[in-house]
Design a protein around this motif. Sequence first.
Motif: not given
Length: 125
Positions: A116-117, A119-121, A123, A125
């Motif tokens: 999840d981390e 993916s946030r980086e 994208n 977000v």
Amino acid sequence: MMERVALAPAAAELLVRLTAVHGPLMFHQSGGCCDGSAPMCYPDGDFRLGGSDVHLGDLVVEGLERPIGFHMSQSQYEYWKHTHLTVDVVPGRGSGFSVEAPEGVRFLIRSRLFTDEESRELNGV
């Protein structure tokens, strides 16, 4: 900085040798048909990229002057966008179209889902 694609050490070593023979290289992730889904390695520019191809990143290889671009079609990217890809090499018969084929080895992709981390980086977000 999180990257979408990386190299296993054995693949990096092979790319140095292949670059000495073929000059600068590029990857395009095959989408199926005859070669299954395999990372295909070509002399840079020998595979014509289109407007629907996605540039996933540049593979920096110690010993090479310039990085090796890695691309795939937009439609295939939709399936793989949640995964980190590592280009590796294993013994076996590769594709006749990819430059490693005469070496008795083939490139392959090892993948894992992004956390999840990560993916946030990626994208923002």
